[in-house]
Design a protein around this motif. Structure first.
Motif, PDB file in Angstrom:
ATOM      1  N   UNK A   1       0.828  -1.207   0.000  1.00 52.44           N
ATOM      2  CA  UNK A   1       0.000   0.000   0.000  1.00 52.44           C
ATOM      3  C   UNK A   1       0.860   1.253   0.000  1.00 52.44           C
ATOM      4  N   UNK A   2       1.959   1.247   0.736  1.00 53.50           N
ATOM      5  CA  UNK A   2       2.821   2.417   0.794  1.00 53.50           C
ATOM      6  C   UNK A   2       3.415   2.693  -0.585  1.00 53.50           C
ATOM      7  N   UNK A   3       3.739   1.639  -1.326  1.00 53.62           N
ATOM      8  CA  UNK A   3       4.211   1.844  -2.696  1.00 53.62           C
ATOM      9  C   UNK A   3       3.160   2.566  -3.530  1.00 53.62           C
ATOM     10  N   UNK A   4       1.914   2.233  -3.311  1.00 50.87           N
ATOM     11  CA  UNK A   4       0.821   2.914  -4.021  1.00 50.87           C
ATOM     12  C   UNK A   4       0.725   4.375  -3.584  1.00 50.87           C
TER      13      UNK A   4
ATOM     14  N   UNK B   1      -3.065   0.926   6.267  1.00 47.30           N
ATOM     15  CA  UNK B   1      -1.760   0.607   6.855  1.00 47.30           C
ATOM     16  C   UNK B   1      -1.861   0.715   8.366  1.00 47.30           C
ATOM     17  N   UNK B   2      -0.785   0.297   9.045  1.00 46.19           N
ATOM     18  CA  UNK B   2      -0.786   0.329  10.504  1.00 46.19           C
ATOM     19  C   UNK B   2       0.478   0.994  11.023  1.00 46.19           C
ATOM     20  N   UNK B   3       0.375   1.587  12.198  1.00 45.78           N
ATOM     21  CA  UNK B   3       1.544   2.144  12.858  1.00 45.78           C
ATOM     22  C   UNK B   3       2.553   1.019  13.074  1.00 45.78           C
ATOM     23  N   UNK B   4       3.810   1.311  12.774  1.00 48.55           N
ATOM     24  CA  UNK B   4       4.866   0.311  12.907  1.00 48.55           C
ATOM     25  C   UNK B   4       5.185  -0.418  11.617  1.00 48.55           C
ATOM     26  N   UNK B   5       4.349  -0.257  10.583  1.00 46.90           N
ATOM     27  CA  UNK B   5       4.643  -0.893   9.297  1.00 46.90           C
ATOM     28  C   UNK B   5       5.938  -0.334   8.724  1.00 46.90           C
TER      29      UNK B   5
END
Length: 133
Positions: A16-19, A109-113
């Motif tokens: 998701x972060x890549x997106x 997403x989640x904290x710590x990812x």
């Protein structure tokens, strides 16, 4: 949960972060100052690499907090997110990004990812007025 199970659980969030990064690159004209702000923020905990400094450079970091772009205090002073106001995410390397759009990839997403924080745009501020006005 073991290390392998933890990695498998986090894999969708890292994708998701890549997106998010791709979305930011496509929409940089909507919030160019934020890319510059992410570059200028101080480096935080040693659990993450420092902010990227060159175009195209990526550095590993972790999600510190996920927010809505705007919030308002209730009668007790508790901040309540304003739905539909956009998305914001802060990282352990001191970076911070925000969008006027609500970005589902951020909120899933989640904290710590663990994420790759990439510098994809640096605005040309030579024509900016002096004094920040």
């Amino acid at each position: 949960m073991g290390a392998t199970g933890d990695k498998q659980r986090r894999a969708p969030y890292n994708q998701n972060i890549g997106r998010i990064i791709a979305l930011m690159a496509r929409n940089r004209h909507r919030w160019p100052a934020l890319h510059a702000a992410a570059l200028l923020l101080p480096v935080a905990p040693s659990s993450a690499a420092p902010l990227p400094r060159r175009l195209g450079e990526c550095r590993p970091t972790f999600i510190r907090e996920i927010h809505s772009r705007l919030s308002a205090a209730d009668a007790n002073g508790v901040q309540i997110p304003i739905a539909g106001s956009g998305s914001a995410v802060s990282y352990t390397n001191g970076g911070y990004q925000v969008s006027y759009d609500t970005v589902p990839a951020i909120h899933s997403s989640r904290e710590g990812d663990r994420v790759e924080h990439c510098l994809s745009f640096v605005p040309d501020c030579r024509e900016a007025p002096c004094g920040g006005a």
